[in-house]
Design a protein around this motif. Structure first.
Motif, short mmCIF file in Angstrom:
data_model
loop_
_atom_site.label_atom_id
_atom_site.label_comp_id
_atom_site.label_asym_id
_atom_site.label_seq_id
_atom_site.Cartn_x
_atom_site.Cartn_y
_atom_site.Cartn_z
N ALA A 67 -7.23 -4.96 -8.13
CA ALA A 67 -6.43 -3.80 -8.53
C ALA A 67 -5.93 -3.94 -9.96
N SER A 76 -5.41 1.20 -7.57
CA SER A 76 -4.39 0.61 -6.72
C SER A 76 -5.01 0.02 -5.45
N ALA A 77 -4.31 -0.96 -4.87
CA ALA A 77 -4.77 -1.56 -3.63
C ALA A 77 -4.88 -0.51 -2.53
N ARG A 78 -3.97 0.45 -2.53
CA ARG A 78 -4.03 1.50 -1.52
C ARG A 78 -5.30 2.34 -1.68
N MET A 79 -5.67 2.68 -2.94
CA MET A 79 -6.88 3.46 -3.16
C MET A 79 -8.12 2.65 -2.82
N ARG A 115 -8.35 0.46 -0.47
CA ARG A 115 -8.48 0.51 0.99
C ARG A 115 -9.04 1.87 1.43
N HIS A 116 -8.64 2.93 0.70
CA HIS A 116 -9.15 4.26 1.02
C HIS A 116 -10.66 4.32 0.75
N TYR A 117 -11.09 3.75 -0.38
CA TYR A 117 -12.51 3.70 -0.69
C TYR A 117 -13.27 2.95 0.42
N SER A 169 -12.40 2.71 3.54
CA SER A 169 -12.45 3.50 4.76
C SER A 169 -13.53 4.57 4.70
#
Length: 352
Positions: free
Chosen positions: A7, A13-16, A18-20, A22
């Motif tokens: 990140a 971001s780490a959240r994005m 993780r979204h990628y 998923s």
């Protein structure tokens, strides 16, 4: 490399990330002994590819297809992106233009601003009736701001005029004659700014726009409009020249005479041209100059019979001895139709 480091290096971001993951766009190549995601250099390159494609405007679904489909060719997608970008720019430009016009109207409050928005939308309606009502309402609004206009009686004091740029744009694009007439009426009451904008329209590459521009300019009062019309006498488009000549001729400008004679010869607006020449021939010197020019045109070997008839008839409205002499000479013309017309007009002249 752990997700936090990825990140930091990629700016994602780490959240994005993780979204990628998923969505199946990217995933860590492995896991640490503690179960943390571990990304390889190849994973990081893929993340940068994803961000680059997103920067071009691709959706995440389109990004996945571009990266995973071996047979994928980018040309069709890029063409679609170009089209979508142009549409977005056009929409944003239209919005910017509308905002500038609302700002130009200088509304005192939201109620007045909404009045302007409503009129602008009505001017762009697909219904000719709606556009015509908007144009008439615009003229009424302008009259309340410019009370010298004859249409000012009965206007509401709180009406906000439509910006002149919007009226000019509507007039230059209007094909319905009734709506066009209402828009020209509104422009005549719009105050400053319209003549220069309409003069730009005379330079349009589109013939219909040029004609609408000069016809709108013709109804505007004042010296600025007359100056632009005088300049239009030298325009390469004969339609523009003709409307300009009729307009400034009606204002008493004798610079219009050569073009008015052209109209007679060409048979375009010839009745209006003859009437305007008659009005201009208000003094002996001008009458003789007009008669001389008509005779010159009659004497040309290239002037055809129908045109010679129209030029002869025009002499009827020109007073003075020069016109009478011309008719006397034409009564012996080799063209029987011209000779008969001249004889009849001469008899009427002598009977007065």
């Amino acid at each position: 490399m752990l997700i936090g480091e990825v990140a930091r290096r990629s700016g994602v971001s780490a959240r994005m990330l993780r979204h990628y993951e998923s969505l199946g766009l990217v995933g860590p190549s492995g896991r640490t002994g503690s179960g943390y995601r571990e990304y390889s250099e190849e994973d990081i390159r893929r993340i940068f590819h994803i961000e680059s494609l997103r920067a071009l405007g691709l959706s995440l679904r389109e990004v996945k297809r571009a990266l995973d489909d071996a047979d994928f060719t980018p040309s069709a997608l890029v063409d679609d992106l170009i089209r979508r970008t142009r549409e977005r720019i056009a929409a944003e430009t239209e919005l910017l233009t509308r905002l500038r016009r609302i700002h130009a109207a200088d509304p005192a409050g939201w109620e007045e601003a909404l009045q302007v928005v409503t009129l602008l939308q009505a001017l762009g309606s697909k219904s000719a009736d709606v556009r015509q009502r908007a144009a008439l309402a615009s003229a009424s609004s302008a009259s309340s701001v410019f009370p010298g206009s004859s249409a000012s009686s009965g206007s509401s004091a709180d009406e906000v005029p439509v910006p002149v740029e919007a009226l000019v744009e509507a007039a230059l694009g209007e094909g319905d004659p009734n709506v066009a007439g209402a828009l020209r009426w509104a422009l005549a009451r719009s105050g400053d700014g319209a003549p220069a904008l309409l003069a730009e329209g005379i330079g349009s590459p589109v013939a219909a726009v040029r004609e609408r521009a000069v016809r709108s300019l013709a109804v505007l009062p004042g010296g600025e409009a007359a100056g632009h019309l005088r300049d239009a006498l030298a325009h390469p488009d004969p339609v523009v020249r003709g409307h300009a000549a009729l307009a400034i001729g009606a204002r008493g400008d004798t610079d219009a005479v050569p073009v008015l004679v052209d109209l007679l010869e060409e048979g375009r607006n010839d009745t209006d041209a003859a009437d305007t020449l008659s009005v201009l021939a208000s003094d002996t010197a001008t009458a003789d100059r007009i008669a001389h020019r008509l005779v010159e045109r009659l004497a040309r070997s290239t002037t055809r019979a129908p045109a010679r008839g129209r030029l002869t008839q025009a002499l009827a409205g020109i007073p003075g001895t020069r016109a009478s002499q011309a008719l006397a000479e034409l009564s012996h013309d080799t063209d029987r139709a011209v000779a008969l017309t001249a004889t009849y007009l001469l008899q009427l002249r002598e009977a007065r």
